[in-house]
Design an enzyme around this catalytic site. Structure first.
Site, PDB file in Angstrom:
ATOM      1  N   TYR A   1       0.865  -1.175   0.000  1.00  5.99           N
ATOM      2  CA  TYR A   1       0.000   0.000   0.000  1.00  5.99           C
ATOM      3  C   TYR A   1       0.906   1.232   0.000  1.00  5.99           C
ATOM      4  CZ  TYR A   1      -4.421   2.425   0.519  1.00  5.99           C
ATOM      5  OH  TYR A   1      -5.514   3.222   0.279  1.00  5.99           O
TER       6      TYR A   1
ATOM      7  N   LYS B   1     -21.294 -20.427  -8.109  1.00  5.46           N
ATOM      8  CA  LYS B   1     -20.539 -20.488  -9.363  1.00  5.46           C
ATOM      9  C   LYS B   1     -19.098 -20.029  -9.131  1.00  5.46           C
ATOM     10  CE  LYS B   1     -20.924 -21.469 -13.744  1.00  5.46           C
ATOM     11  NZ  LYS B   1     -22.046 -21.028 -14.556  1.00  5.46           N
TER      12      LYS B   1
END
Length: 396
Positions: free
Chosen positions: A43, A98
């Site tokens: 970061y 899924k």
């Protein structure tokens, strides 16, 4: 909005709800962020170096972000399983499932994206807007005929693999299973006379793919019977089917036109009588794929048929899309494909069928979803098809 209190869960169903408790997917770190030094790299301030590099050299996104290997599982909740138009919120468990299958079978990360709109323009615009975060788009449970336009437009406007699994995943697995079934019945593709009950997304896709492999005698039916030239209620999509299906202009209900046919493929949720199956040609092939209730019970169909397949896991020969989509996207990603072509679909179908070629029987025309050979075979075939531009249908 205030909703009513839900009823207690049936104890017999509790284990199902437990499997969905607080969802089925999560985000995991590739490496732990466990020190100030690591934090400064992944970061601020270190991440700015990577951002600047991608801004200056956009192709570097493929190397320094996860996006190129992530699939968006997109639905508007209008055609969910056998439940119909249940909306975005209620469709989310299916899309999470899924995403779980992508991870389990192919190691592919994916995220469920359910859209609170059924407008084609809005769906296309939304998917295009979020596309930079993904490497591929898996459309799911979008009702016909809108699904055709959504997929066609996204394929044309996005430089990445896009596939509506309800259409092409089903067609790929059905075509693979039918190749092996007709071999067992002693038939050739060009000799098959097929009736497909259901002229929605999956039915039309199955008909198109079978036609591409050499099957020429195909009749599709909907709730009003055969799709023939004298019907005045056909949508433009169904009207287009008449240029290459039902050449003889046969009329009648699904049951009526089954007489003398070689194969029945059910994708409509309708019911077919034993008498209709008995009227078919000798040793027919029956794919009763509606879930949870097949068009005809397999035990009855077996009295007449050489091969019977369903969409259920508790009967032999389950036609399950999980045999196709994980390997297709994995192969597309490994090949650096910018689309999923017809050649890739045919290659996937042949690969699936070939997995069980040497051990084929009337109760094993297709691999089990957990067969570890499937994803590697499909991945390799799809990758080769993209790189060579070839996906030949093998006539055996």
């Amino acid at each position: 909005m205030k909703y009513p209190e839900p009823p207690p869960i049936d104890p017999a169903m509790q284990s199902i709800f437990d499997a969905h408790d607080h969802g089925k997917i999560s985000v995991e770190l590739k490496n732990p962020i466990d020190s100030t030094e690591v934090l400064s790299k992944v970061y601020s301030p270190g991440v700015a170096e990577v951002c600047t590099r991608i801004a200056d050299y956009p192709p570097e996104k493929k190397k320094y972000t996860a996006a190129p290997g992530i699939v968006a599982v997109v639905s508007d909740g209008t055609a969910v399983l056998g439940l119909g138009n249940i909306g975005a919120d209620a469709s989310l468990p299916v899309m999470e499932g899924k995403a779980g299958l992508f991870k389990q079978f192919a190691g592919i990360d994916s995220f469920p994206i359910v859209l609170d709109t059924t407008d084609v323009d809005e769906i296309v615009a939304t998917v295009k807007a979020i596309a930079p975060s993904f490497g591929g788009i898996n459309l799911e449970d979008i009702s016909a005929p809108r699904c055709f336009e959504v997929e066609d437009r996204l394929k044309a406007e996005l430089d990445m693999p896009v596939m509506h699994d309800d259409q092409h995943g089903t067609a790929i697995v059905v075509t693979a299973a039918l190749r092996n079934a007709r071999m067992l019945s002693g038939r050739k593709d060009g000799e098959m006379r097929i009736v497909i009950a259901g002229a929605g997304a999956s039915g039309i896709a199955c008909a198109k793919m079978l036609y591409s492999t050499g099957v020429r005698d195909i009749i599709l039916t909907d709730s009003k019977g055969a799709i023939h030239p004298w019907r005045h209620d056909l949508t433009p999509v169904k009207q287009q089917l008449l240029s290459w299906t039902n050449h003889e202009g046969i009329r009648g209900t699904t049951e009526e036109i089954l007489a003398g046919k070689d194969c029945f493929i059910g994708l409509s949720g309708s019911t077919i009588s034993e008498e209709a199956i008995a009227s078919m040609n000798h040793d027919p092939i029956i794919f009763a794929l509606s879930n949870p209730t097949p068009e005809i019970h397999p035990d009855i169909a077996r009295k007449y048929a050489t091969v019977v397949a369903t969409g259920r896991s508790d009967f032999p020969n389950q036609i399950n899309n999980v045999l196709a989509f994980p390997g297709i996207f994995k192969g597309a990603f490994e090949a650096g494909a910018t689309a999923i072509t017809d050649e890739m679909k045919i290659a996937a179908s042949v690969a699936i069928a070939d997995v069980v070629l040497d051990e084929m029987s009337t109760e094993k025309i297709i691999p089990d979803p957990f067969d570890p050979r499937v994803v590697p075979a499909v991945t390799a075939a799809v990758k080769k098809a993209w790189l060579t531009g070839k996906g030949d249908w093998v006539i055996r």
